[in-house]
Design an enzyme around this catalytic site. Structure first.
Site, PDB file in Angstrom:
ATOM      1  CB  THR A  89       2.827 -11.477   3.164  1.00  0.00           C
ATOM      2  OG1 THR A  89       2.169 -10.800   4.224  1.00  0.00           O
ATOM      3  CG2 THR A  89       1.790 -11.933   2.158  1.00  0.00           C
TER       4      THR A  89
ATOM      5  N   GLY B 293      10.805  -6.321   3.368  1.00  0.00           N
ATOM      6  CA  GLY B 293      11.073  -5.162   4.209  1.00  0.00           C
ATOM      7  C   GLY B 293      12.553  -4.835   4.322  1.00  0.00           C
TER       8      GLY B 293
ATOM      9  CE  LYS C  67      -3.784  -9.411  -2.956  1.00  0.00           C
ATOM     10  NZ  LYS C  67      -4.296  -8.218  -2.257  1.00  0.00           N
ATOM     11  N   PRO C  68      -3.650  -5.651  -6.152  1.00  0.00           N
ATOM     12  CG  PRO C  68      -5.149  -3.861  -6.411  1.00  0.00           C
ATOM     13  CD  PRO C  68      -4.838  -5.258  -6.913  1.00  0.00           C
TER      14      PRO C  68
ATOM     15  CB  CYS D  81      10.874  -1.240   0.888  1.00  0.00           C
ATOM     16  SG  CYS D  81      11.264  -0.685  -0.774  1.00  0.00           S
TER      17      CYS D  81
ATOM     18  CD  GLU E  74      10.267  -7.452  -9.307  1.00  0.00           C
ATOM     19  OE1 GLU E  74       9.693  -6.420  -8.953  1.00  0.00           O
ATOM     20  OE2 GLU E  74       9.673  -8.427  -9.819  1.00  0.00           O
TER      21      GLU E  74
ATOM     22  CD1 TRP F 237      -0.500  -1.667   3.095  1.00  0.00           C
ATOM     23  CD2 TRP F 237       0.560   0.287   3.355  1.00  0.00           C
ATOM     24  NE1 TRP F 237       0.235  -1.742   4.262  1.00  0.00           N
ATOM     25  CE2 TRP F 237       0.899  -0.557   4.447  1.00  0.00           C
ATOM     26  CE3 TRP F 237       1.112   1.572   3.314  1.00  0.00           C
ATOM     27  CZ2 TRP F 237       1.755  -0.165   5.477  1.00  0.00           C
ATOM     28  CZ3 TRP F 237       1.979   1.963   4.340  1.00  0.00           C
ATOM     29  CH2 TRP F 237       2.285   1.103   5.394  1.00  0.00           C
TER      30      TRP F 237
ATOM     31  CD  GLU G  39      12.436  -6.485  -5.037  1.00  0.00           C
ATOM     32  OE1 GLU G  39      13.064  -6.067  -4.046  1.00  0.00           O
ATOM     33  OE2 GLU G  39      12.957  -6.677  -6.146  1.00  0.00           O
TER      34      GLU G  39
ATOM     35  CE  LYS H  39       5.266  -6.383  -7.494  1.00  0.00           C
ATOM     36  NZ  LYS H  39       6.678  -6.694  -7.308  1.00  0.00           N
TER      37      LYS H  39
END
Ligand code: NAD
Length: 451
Positions: free
Chosen positions: A205, A225, A150-151, A257, A432, A126, A223, A136
């Site tokens: 997650t 914390g 998926k946001p 991050c 990435e 978020w 990617e 992405k």
């Protein structure tokens, strides 16, 4: 699903909460579209992504306002995020992906080719919904894959508007955006159609994503914390360094991050740096992102706000730390925490050891640079870090000793499309961006030809 404004705590939008069968429909569309999309060439896909970027720019007003209302950041910064995101889309597609010749002799030739993987699942957090989604999308689609993205349930609106902007620019089925809760993320990562998962979010997650990828051997980029250290040497030009350090710690209300989350300052300049950082924090205009006077918006969501208040409470009760700026919330609705600076604090406290992910920064004193490097590295996180000094060569040597994915000298933060980005240790898996990042969206094929 109702989306709440972090500035008012009132609903700002209602979006679909996709069911499992709706997700299956999106996956089937992506799977079907892959057959033709993967056969197109880079030039065609570049053209589609350019059209997408143009369409997003045409709709900037609507997307920026949605982003500010759902995420909290000031409107000018929301516009900046969209501009950077679309510039990144164009820069990714400028990277040439060619087969590599590994050997070419009279007897044989070995070539390394890179081929699209299939359906890519993208999952975003978020803090920067537009830029992370756009990166992405660009990487997955340019390399010939299709995508289901998926946001975060906290910030789905601007991302859904990206999907709307893509209609007409990108062929049907190639890009599918589904909004929903955390369960939707888990359904997506375990779907048999998914050949690769590109995940940005928390470490916890990330572990769940990695486990669920195992079922189908899906490729994974994580990617996660960070708890980035910045080390300021006594010869640093603090007039130049402090404003940059402040921005790297507090932009986006510290919800980055790769924000500076531990500031190590040499004892000789410690008081001067603390005083200047505190003055900059005190000067920040904190308020609703829709108010043009605001420099900084609220913390994005209630659980994150409560976590920060818990860290602040712990700092007050259990540490020697001195709060030299901020330390309080605004008496109004919304999750507004003043930018907070804590001096005279060290490792062993929640503020230093955890990732706060908000507008609160510890400033830690050191005497010996080797000790500072050791302490910076004594963390399970390893996203990025920086060294600040007038001697850039020495700075580069020291920065190269940080156990991180990205090390800076006299700067900190920002993602370049050309520069591989990702974390060491628990900050992630894989990279990435850059050719390395694009290759991670592809399957290498070694072609060995006998002559
Ligand atoms: P989060 O892990 O809670 O959520 C991220 C996304 O994962 C959301 O879309 C969420 O719905 C989804 N999700 C939740 N459970 C899932 C599951 N079981 N399977 C699949 N998906 C699931 O993270 P957050 O709180 O939204 O984001 C903050 C974190 O993200 C911070 O730790 C921050 O440092 C990190 N972050 C990292 C980078 C980076 O590039 N390294 C960039 C931005 C943020």
């Amino acid at each position: 699903m109702v989306v709440i404004s972090p500035a008012t705590e009132k609903p700002v939008a209602t979006v679909p909460d996709a069911t499992r069968s709706e997700l299956r429909y999106a996956l089937a569309a992506a799977d079907k579209a892959f057959a033709s999309w993967s056969e197109t060439d880079f030039a065609f896909r570049r053209e589609c992504l350019f059209k997408f970027a143009e369409a997003v720019r045409r709709n900037e007003d609507e997307i920026a306002e949605a982003l500010t209302r759902e995420q909290g950041k000031p409107l000018a910064q929301a516009r900046g995020e969209i501009a950077k995101a679309m510039a990144a889309v164009e820069k990714f597609t400028a990277i040439e992906i060619e087969p590599q010749i590994i050997r070419d002799t009279a007897e044989d030739r070995i070539e390394l080719h890179y081929r699209p993987l299939g359906v890519v699942a993208g999952i975003t957090p978020w803090n920067f919904p537009v830029i992370l989604a756009a990166q992405k999308i660009a990487q997955a689609l340019y390399t010939g894959n299709t995508m289901v993205l998926k946001p975060s349930p906290y910030t789905p609106v601007a991302t859904l508007l990206l999907g709307k902007a893509s209609i007409g620019a990108i062929p049907p089925g190639v890009l599918n955006i589904v909004s929903g809760g955390n369960a939707l993320g888990a359904w997506l990562t375990s779907a048999p159609e998914v050949r690769k998962i590109s995940f940005t979010g928390s470490g916890r997650t990330g572990q769940a994503v990695l486990k669920s990828a195992a079922a189908n051997f899906a490729r994974v980029t994580l990617e996660l914390g960070g708890n980035d250290a910045a080390i300021v040497l006594p010869d640093a030009d603090i007039d130049k360094a402090v404003p940059k350090i402040f921005a790297a710690a507090f932009n986006n209300a510290g919800q980055i991050c790769m924000a500076i989350k531990r500031l190590y300052v040499h004892a000789d300049i410690y008081h001067a740096v603390v005083a200047r950082m505190a003055a900059m924090a005190d000067a920040i205009q904190l308020g609703d992102g829709m108010d043009p006077e605001s420099d900084m918006g609220p913390v994005q969501n209630r659980p994150q706000y409560q976590k920060l208040l818990g860290i602040l409470d712990h700092t007050r009760r259990w540490t020697e730390g001195r709060i030299v700026a901020g330390g309080h919330v605004l008496e109004r609705p919304g999750y507004f925490l003043r930018p907070t600076i804590v001096a005279d604090i060290a490792e062993g406290s929640r503020l230093v050891d955890e990732e706060p992910f908000g507008p609160i920064l510890p400033i830690i004193r050191f005497d010996d640079v080797d000790d500072a490097i050791r302490r910076a590295n004594a963390s399970d996180f390893g996203l990025s870090g920086s060294v600040w000094t007038a001697d850039t060569e020495r700075g580069a040597e020291l920065a190269n000793r940080l156990d991180v994915g990205t090390a800076w000298v006299n700067r900190h933060g920002g993602a370049d499309a050309e520069r591989p980005f990702g974390g060491a240790k628990t900050s992630g898996i894989g990279r990435e961006h850059g050719l390395l990042g694009l290759h991670s969206y592809m399957e290498p094929l070694s072609l060995h030809v006998g002559k």
